[in-house]
Design a protein around this motif. Sequence first.
Motif, PDB file in Angstrom:
ATOM      1  N   ARG A  26       0.845  -1.204   0.000  1.00 28.49           N
ATOM      2  CA  ARG A  26       0.000   0.000   0.000  1.00 28.49           C
ATOM      3  C   ARG A  26       0.876   1.249   0.000  1.00 28.49           C
ATOM      4  NH1 ARG A  26      -5.706  -0.516   0.424  1.00 28.49           N
ATOM      5  NH2 ARG A  26      -5.840  -2.723  -0.023  1.00 28.49           N
ATOM      6  N   LEU A  27       1.988   1.170   0.737  1.00 28.55           N
ATOM      7  CA  LEU A  27       2.899   2.317   0.725  1.00 28.55           C
ATOM      8  C   LEU A  27       3.549   2.426  -0.637  1.00 28.55           C
ATOM      9  CD1 LEU A  27       4.630   1.858   4.184  1.00 28.55           C
ATOM     10  CD2 LEU A  27       2.949   3.572   3.572  1.00 28.55           C
ATOM     11  N   SER A  28       3.840   1.268  -1.232  1.00 32.17           N
ATOM     12  CA  SER A  28       4.561   1.288  -2.493  1.00 32.17           C
ATOM     13  C   SER A  28       3.671   1.762  -3.643  1.00 32.17           C
ATOM     14  CB  SER A  28       5.144  -0.096  -2.754  1.00 32.17           C
ATOM     15  OG  SER A  28       4.707  -0.615  -3.946  1.00 32.17           O
ATOM     16  N   GLU A  29       2.383   1.455  -3.578  1.00 35.23           N
ATOM     17  CA  GLU A  29       1.537   1.830  -4.717  1.00 35.23           C
ATOM     18  C   GLU A  29       1.305   3.332  -4.802  1.00 35.23           C
ATOM     19  OE1 GLU A  29      -2.948   1.099  -2.923  1.00 35.23           O
ATOM     20  OE2 GLU A  29      -2.420   0.430  -4.920  1.00 35.23           O
ATOM     21  N   VAL A  30       1.487   4.037  -3.681  1.00 37.62           N
ATOM     22  CA  VAL A  30       1.394   5.497  -3.768  1.00 37.62           C
ATOM     23  C   VAL A  30       2.766   6.112  -4.032  1.00 37.62           C
ATOM     24  CG1 VAL A  30      -0.684   5.727  -2.386  1.00 37.62           C
ATOM     25  CG2 VAL A  30       1.536   5.699  -1.254  1.00 37.62           C
ATOM     26  N   SER A  31       3.775   5.258  -4.270  1.00 42.19           N
ATOM     27  CA  SER A  31       5.122   5.753  -4.527  1.00 42.19           C
ATOM     28  C   SER A  31       5.612   5.199  -5.855  1.00 42.19           C
ATOM     29  CB  SER A  31       6.073   5.326  -3.415  1.00 42.19           C
ATOM     30  OG  SER A  31       5.496   5.568  -2.170  1.00 42.19           O
ATOM     31  N   LEU A  88      11.621   0.744  -3.055  1.00 39.54           N
ATOM     32  CA  LEU A  88      12.889   1.284  -2.576  1.00 39.54           C
ATOM     33  C   LEU A  88      12.636   2.426  -1.595  1.00 39.54           C
ATOM     34  CD1 LEU A  88      15.004   1.370  -5.829  1.00 39.54           C
ATOM     35  CD2 LEU A  88      14.994  -0.338  -4.022  1.00 39.54           C
ATOM     36  N   PHE A  89      13.488   2.494  -0.576  1.00 41.83           N
ATOM     37  CA  PHE A  89      13.275   3.492   0.470  1.00 41.83           C
ATOM     38  C   PHE A  89      13.252   4.910  -0.084  1.00 41.83           C
ATOM     39  CE2 PHE A  89      15.097   0.216   3.435  1.00 41.83           C
ATOM     40  CZ  PHE A  89      13.896  -0.014   4.051  1.00 41.83           C
ATOM     41  N   ARG A  90      14.146   5.165  -1.062  1.00 40.46           N
ATOM     42  CA  ARG A  90      14.233   6.561  -1.510  1.00 40.46           C
ATOM     43  C   ARG A  90      12.936   7.023  -2.177  1.00 40.46           C
ATOM     44  NH1 ARG A  90      15.802   5.628  -7.017  1.00 40.46           N
ATOM     45  NH2 ARG A  90      17.086   3.759  -7.097  1.00 40.46           N
ATOM     46  N   ASN A  91      12.207   6.069  -2.781  1.00 43.84           N
ATOM     47  CA  ASN A  91      10.934   6.453  -3.401  1.00 43.84           C
ATOM     48  C   ASN A  91       9.781   6.462  -2.411  1.00 43.84           C
ATOM     49  OD1 ASN A  91      12.303   6.582  -5.794  1.00 43.84           O
ATOM     50  ND2 ASN A  91      11.832   4.447  -6.310  1.00 43.84           N
ATOM     51  N   LEU A  92      10.015   5.799  -1.272  1.00 39.69           N
ATOM     52  CA  LEU A  92       8.922   5.699  -0.303  1.00 39.69           C
ATOM     53  C   LEU A  92       8.819   6.929   0.587  1.00 39.69           C
ATOM     54  CD1 LEU A  92       9.256   2.009   0.844  1.00 39.69           C
ATOM     55  CD2 LEU A  92       7.322   3.003  -0.320  1.00 39.69           C
ATOM     56  N   GLN A  93       9.754   7.874   0.425  1.00 42.04           N
ATOM     57  CA  GLN A  93       9.743   9.034   1.317  1.00 42.04           C
ATOM     58  C   GLN A  93       8.411   9.767   1.232  1.00 42.04           C
ATOM     59  OE1 GLN A  93      13.113  11.477   1.436  1.00 42.04           O
ATOM     60  NE2 GLN A  93      14.262   9.813   2.318  1.00 42.04           N
ATOM     61  N   GLY A  94       7.853  10.019   2.391  1.00 43.78           N
ATOM     62  CA  GLY A  94       6.587  10.749   2.422  1.00 43.78           C
ATOM     63  C   GLY A  94       5.368   9.895   2.113  1.00 43.78           C
ATOM     64  N   SER A  95       5.565   8.595   1.894  1.00 42.14           N
ATOM     65  CA  SER A  95       4.405   7.768   1.537  1.00 42.14           C
ATOM     66  C   SER A  95       3.428   7.650   2.691  1.00 42.14           C
ATOM     67  CB  SER A  95       4.858   6.383   1.092  1.00 42.14           C
ATOM     68  OG  SER A  95       5.626   5.790   2.101  1.00 42.14           O
ATOM     69  N   GLY A  96       3.901   7.875   3.919  1.00 35.15           N
ATOM     70  CA  GLY A  96       3.014   7.840   5.072  1.00 35.15           C
ATOM     71  C   GLY A  96       1.938   8.907   5.012  1.00 35.15           C
ATOM     72  N   TYR A  97       2.238   9.996   4.287  1.00 35.09           N
ATOM     73  CA  TYR A  97       1.223  11.037   4.132  1.00 35.09           C
ATOM     74  C   TYR A  97       0.289  10.728   2.976  1.00 35.09           C
ATOM     75  CZ  TYR A  97       4.158  13.752   7.241  1.00 35.09           C
ATOM     76  OH  TYR A  97       4.863  14.168   8.306  1.00 35.09           O
ATOM     77  N   ALA A 102      13.080  17.312  -3.038  1.00 36.73           N
ATOM     78  CA  ALA A 102      13.563  16.910  -4.355  1.00 36.73           C
ATOM     79  C   ALA A 102      13.195  15.471  -4.684  1.00 36.73           C
ATOM     80  CB  ALA A 102      15.070  17.086  -4.435  1.00 36.73           C
ATOM     81  N   ASP A 103      13.249  14.632  -3.661  1.00 30.59           N
ATOM     82  CA  ASP A 103      12.986  13.235  -3.994  1.00 30.59           C
ATOM     83  C   ASP A 103      11.636  12.750  -3.473  1.00 30.59           C
ATOM     84  OD1 ASP A 103      15.592  12.181  -1.687  1.00 30.59           O
ATOM     85  OD2 ASP A 103      13.962  13.599  -1.535  1.00 30.59           O
ATOM     86  N   ILE A 104      10.704  13.646  -3.381  1.00 27.81           N
ATOM     87  CA  ILE A 104       9.350  13.197  -3.096  1.00 27.81           C
ATOM     88  C   ILE A 104       8.816  12.564  -4.361  1.00 27.81           C
ATOM     89  CG2 ILE A 104       7.048  13.876  -2.303  1.00 27.81           C
ATOM     90  CD1 ILE A 104       8.198  16.481  -1.430  1.00 27.81           C
ATOM     91  N   TYR A 105       8.040  11.527  -4.177  1.00 23.24           N
ATOM     92  CA  TYR A 105       7.465  10.911  -5.356  1.00 23.24           C
ATOM     93  C   TYR A 105       6.432  11.852  -5.968  1.00 23.24           C
ATOM     94  CZ  TYR A 105       4.182   8.368  -8.110  1.00 23.24           C
ATOM     95  OH  TYR A 105       3.351   7.988  -9.117  1.00 23.24           O
ATOM     96  N   ALA A 106       6.591  12.112  -7.246  1.00 26.13           N
ATOM     97  CA  ALA A 106       5.607  12.936  -7.933  1.00 26.13           C
ATOM     98  C   ALA A 106       4.902  12.067  -8.959  1.00 26.13           C
ATOM     99  CB  ALA A 106       6.303  14.089  -8.635  1.00 26.13           C
ATOM    100  N   PRO A 107       3.577  12.119  -9.012  1.00 25.87           N
ATOM    101  CA  PRO A 107       2.877  11.294  -9.997  1.00 25.87           C
ATOM    102  C   PRO A 107       3.396  11.602 -11.394  1.00 25.87           C
ATOM    103  CG  PRO A 107       1.331  12.318  -8.488  1.00 25.87           C
ATOM    104  CD  PRO A 107       2.660  12.900  -8.192  1.00 25.87           C
ATOM    105  N   GLY A 108       3.620  10.589 -12.159  1.00 25.60           N
ATOM    106  CA  GLY A 108       4.113  10.810 -13.507  1.00 25.60           C
ATOM    107  C   GLY A 108       5.605  10.602 -13.618  1.00 25.60           C
ATOM    108  N   THR A 159      -2.310   2.627 -11.035  1.00 25.07           N
ATOM    109  CA  THR A 159      -1.923   3.674 -10.100  1.00 25.07           C
ATOM    110  C   THR A 159      -3.153   4.301  -9.461  1.00 25.07           C
ATOM    111  OG1 THR A 159      -1.787   5.067 -12.012  1.00 25.07           O
ATOM    112  CG2 THR A 159       0.290   4.357 -11.068  1.00 25.07           C
ATOM    113  N   VAL A 160      -3.806   3.529  -8.631  1.00 27.06           N
ATOM    114  CA  VAL A 160      -4.910   4.082  -7.869  1.00 27.06           C
ATOM    115  C   VAL A 160      -4.287   4.603  -6.588  1.00 27.06           C
ATOM    116  CG1 VAL A 160      -7.134   3.593  -6.842  1.00 27.06           C
ATOM    117  CG2 VAL A 160      -6.357   2.281  -8.792  1.00 27.06           C
ATOM    118  N   SER A 161      -4.292   5.871  -6.360  1.00 28.07           N
ATOM    119  CA  SER A 161      -3.641   6.343  -5.145  1.00 28.07           C
ATOM    120  C   SER A 161      -4.580   6.102  -3.968  1.00 28.07           C
ATOM    121  CB  SER A 161      -3.293   7.820  -5.268  1.00 28.07           C
ATOM    122  OG  SER A 161      -4.377   8.577  -4.839  1.00 28.07           O
ATOM    123  N   GLY A 162      -3.967   5.983  -2.798  1.00 23.64           N
ATOM    124  CA  GLY A 162      -4.704   5.556  -1.625  1.00 23.64           C
ATOM    125  C   GLY A 162      -5.977   6.339  -1.365  1.00 23.64           C
ATOM    126  N   SER A 163      -5.938   7.638  -1.591  1.00 17.16           N
ATOM    127  CA  SER A 163      -7.069   8.445  -1.163  1.00 17.16           C
ATOM    128  C   SER A 163      -8.222   8.437  -2.167  1.00 17.16           C
ATOM    129  CB  SER A 163      -6.594   9.876  -0.921  1.00 17.16           C
ATOM    130  OG  SER A 163      -5.869  10.295  -2.049  1.00 17.16           O
TER     131      SER A 163
END
Lengths: 526, 126
Positions: A358-363, A368-377, A454-460, A479-483
Amino acid sequence: MDIIRNFPLFTIVLSLFSGVLCTMLKGKTAKNYTLIYEGVLIVLTACVLFYTVGNGSSFTYTMGEFPAPWGNEIRAGVLEALTALFFLVILFCSVMAGWKFLIIDIDESKINLYFTLINLMTAALMALVWTNDIFTGYVFVEIMTLTSCGIMIVREIGRTTLAAVRYMILNLLGSGLFLLGIVLLYDITGHLLMVPMRETIAGFAAEGTDMTSIMLSLGILTIGLSIKSGLFPFHFWMPDTYGWSTPTSGSILSSLVSKAYIFLLFKIYYRVIGPSVFEALPIRKIIFVLGILGMVFGSVSAMRQKNINRMVAFSSAAQIGYIYMGLGIGGIDGYAAAMFQIFAHSVTKSLLFLTTPRLSEVSGHSLLFRNLQGSGYRAKDAGLVFLLCSFSMVGIPIFAGFSAKLNFATAAAGAGSYRILFFTMIALAVSSVLNALYFIRTCIRIYTSGRGGADIYAPGLYEEANARPGSDLPSGETTVSGSEEPLFSRLDYWIPAAILTGLNLYLGLFSWQTVGLIEKGLAMFP
Amino acid sequence: MIETLLTNYEEAAAIILFGIGLTMLLFQRNLIKKLIGMNIMDTGVFLFLASMGYIEGRRAPIITDGIQDVNAYINPVPAGLVLTGIVVSVSVTAVMLSLSIRLYKRYHTLDLDDVYILSRHQTEDR
């Protein structure tokens, strides 16, 4: 209420029957059917648990009413019923929460076959928990191996095939050794049922004869099952196996399959060899040491990972080390602590494996950890659940992990050996610190957005990566985002997450109840 | 020592077979050879069981001529175990062979070391 005595057998037969039935159902129907029948199994097992607790004694079901030492037997006591109940609840939750990813990972025409495998695996799980005959144990160990390989390779990517081949080779090695071990034990004792075997072995122990052969066969058997359950140094197959399979499979493989092997091994130690004979053998010391090494090295390996699933998988190696350490400590307290750890770890680890996707699908479907940054939000529910599970893994009070560690410490203090106490305390301290290092680090990562954003996951950004590897869906569809997900489909995750988190808190806050039940079970175990 | 081995030559052969199979399963790089090793390993166990279950001069426990003395018959359980074991071994081999086919289709080799190197170059590591 004598009909309850048939329930353990019903759980096995019903699972086998459901396995066959699922081959004829459509994918979604098979899933709904599986959930309903697992619900029925949970009720049946709960009845057995209440019945045995109420009676204060265990019961034996003889197949075809051939008395021991000829027939095949199923035995149900408090410990077996409790273990079966925990396993079934976790299985139920895994199937429910993993459905969303299952339909992406698996070809639609094969989904019902996946549930066939799951049901056959349930039969094997139940049989390993209930059986009173070690050769039946062997047969169902093999069924479990085959089905676990199956649920791994249904996700058709190269990684899972390779992981499955490695997993199978090691498992076959383990099965071969396990078979040799039980054949040797059969050769020595002349029985396959656990109770007559123990009586014969107790006779040998009293006379002091044949102890070398018994130790040798037990050693071979222990190596076999510890390869299968992933004790250090046989833990290196874990990350690929758990990390690349579909979330339901990862959750089941890490929390149930390896535990079922350990439960069988524990049963053999306790019911075939007998606690007093087992504690005099050097095998106990060896698994104690290997358990401690596993706790440390599993965590060290986990720290070096860049992929969240591989990290969680290596942490399983550490947690399995705890269980073996508990068996090595010995005494009722040690065994109870090991059993409690089986429950605590299953509850936590299954939820972790269901949460990371679930964390990975929004990232961008990256683990990978670097892409997961901020996935908790981005996936608030999954982030919160991951945080709670991490607290449990680290051992923060009120969670199951804390109670498990406390039980180990108490057991070591009561073991009457300063050496055991010393090493257990050191191992617990080091392992807790290491756990904290990588789990808290991961929590911080999923709740920070990185330097300057800089390394927040951005859609696209990860368009080419958005389809889960191996899926045939056109990019963008997954890519169905969590919300954005409709509330109803989110219940698929929320219900299991609530059940497993509730169980985790229950084990943490009211650990004495479970430990009391386990000790009651151990008392009626022989 | 040698004498013990010679009197129990069937068991000794069984354990040697088991050892050969185990070594092949562990150290062969080719997947098919590994599977052959696994089968040899299982055969070793079956030989062990079968030789244990057979006592010279006794017969299969089927009463045809009215002899009810236990000492006239052998124990049928080991034979049953061997049969069960063979079934298990066959099904495991079948699954492993199908896995090998899938692995070969993907990587065009059965050498596990090569497969491992190839898999590292995959882009799935994310």
